[in-house]
Write an enzyme that holds these catalytic residues in place. Structure first.
Site, PDB file in Angstrom:
ATOM      1  CB  CYS A   8      -0.980  -0.014   1.177  1.00 58.28           C
ATOM      2  SG  CYS A   8      -0.264   0.256   2.810  1.00 58.28           S
ATOM      3  CG  ASN A  11       4.247  -1.574   5.282  1.00 54.80           C
ATOM      4  OD1 ASN A  11       5.323  -1.903   5.746  1.00 54.80           O
ATOM      5  ND2 ASN A  11       3.270  -2.443   5.106  1.00 54.80           N
ATOM      6  CB  CYS A  13      -3.856   1.596   7.058  1.00 55.28           C
ATOM      7  SG  CYS A  13      -3.899   2.948   8.252  1.00 55.28           S
ATOM      8  NE  ARG A  14      -4.511   1.476   1.570  1.00 50.99           N
ATOM      9  CZ  ARG A  14      -4.345   2.089   0.414  1.00 50.99           C
ATOM     10  NH1 ARG A  14      -5.234   1.940  -0.550  1.00 50.99           N
ATOM     11  NH2 ARG A  14      -3.294   2.858   0.200  1.00 50.99           N
ATOM     12  CB  SER A  15       0.345  -3.361   2.823  1.00 51.65           C
ATOM     13  OG  SER A  15       1.110  -2.378   3.457  1.00 51.65           O
ATOM     14  CG  ASP A 129      -5.131   5.133   3.093  1.00 49.46           C
ATOM     15  OD1 ASP A 129      -5.306   4.735   4.273  1.00 49.46           O
ATOM     16  OD2 ASP A 129      -4.084   5.701   2.724  1.00 49.46           O
TER      17      ASP A 129
END
Length: 158
Positions: A8, A11, A13-15, A129
């Protein structure tokens, strides 16, 4: 051993959440020992930091621990990983551009694609995000990641 990298922007939140969700699925399937799983960001702003506390809390409520530290995507990742899964179109473009610059050199054979390609319950183009949004955004992202990671696991014949 199959090697999977989630990418993401920062690095945090999402990934890292995708990494944690996928590892959770692997453990449930008894396949954790057959995979190397990591995450990275296209930017360097948060290198060394733990995942966002709101994402860690949301994941924890689902029994998922997010323990990784943020790092930036590097050229070697194109050689180190078999699958690189991105969260949005900007991340995908960044990784594909890095791969094009790397073309012609040894390695760099990673399959690069959007993670949401593996969703079955949700029909979305990207994992949004949640960083600037409400708590509901983190829950929604985890729902998307759970769907996509389950599909990815099935596609990888686990």
């Amino acid at each position: 051993m199959k090697r999977v990298l989630f990418v993401c922007l920062g690095n945090i939140c999402r990934s890292p959440a995708a990494e944690g969700v996928f590892v959770h699925h692997l453990i449930q399937a008894g396949a954790a020992d057959r995979f190397l799983v990591d995450s990275a960001g296209t930017g360097s702003w948060h290198v060394g930091r733990a995942a966002d506390p709101r994402m860690r809390a949301a994941a924890s409520r689902r029994g998922i621990a997010l323990t990784s530290r943020a790092r930036q995507l590097e050229l070697a990742d194109l050689e180190r990983f078999d699958h690189i899964l991105t969260m949005d179109a900007t991340n995908l473009d960044h990784v594909q551009t890095l791969a094009q610059e790397h073309r012609g050199e040894p390695g760099g054979q990673a399959r690069i694609e959007p993670l949401v390609r593996y969703c079955s319950r949700f029909k979305v183009l990207e994992v949004p995000d949640p960083y600037y949004g409400s708590a509901d955004g983190f829950e929604h992202v985890l729902d998307l990641l759970d769907d996509a990671c389950a599909g990815l696991l099935q596609a990888l014949d686990v």
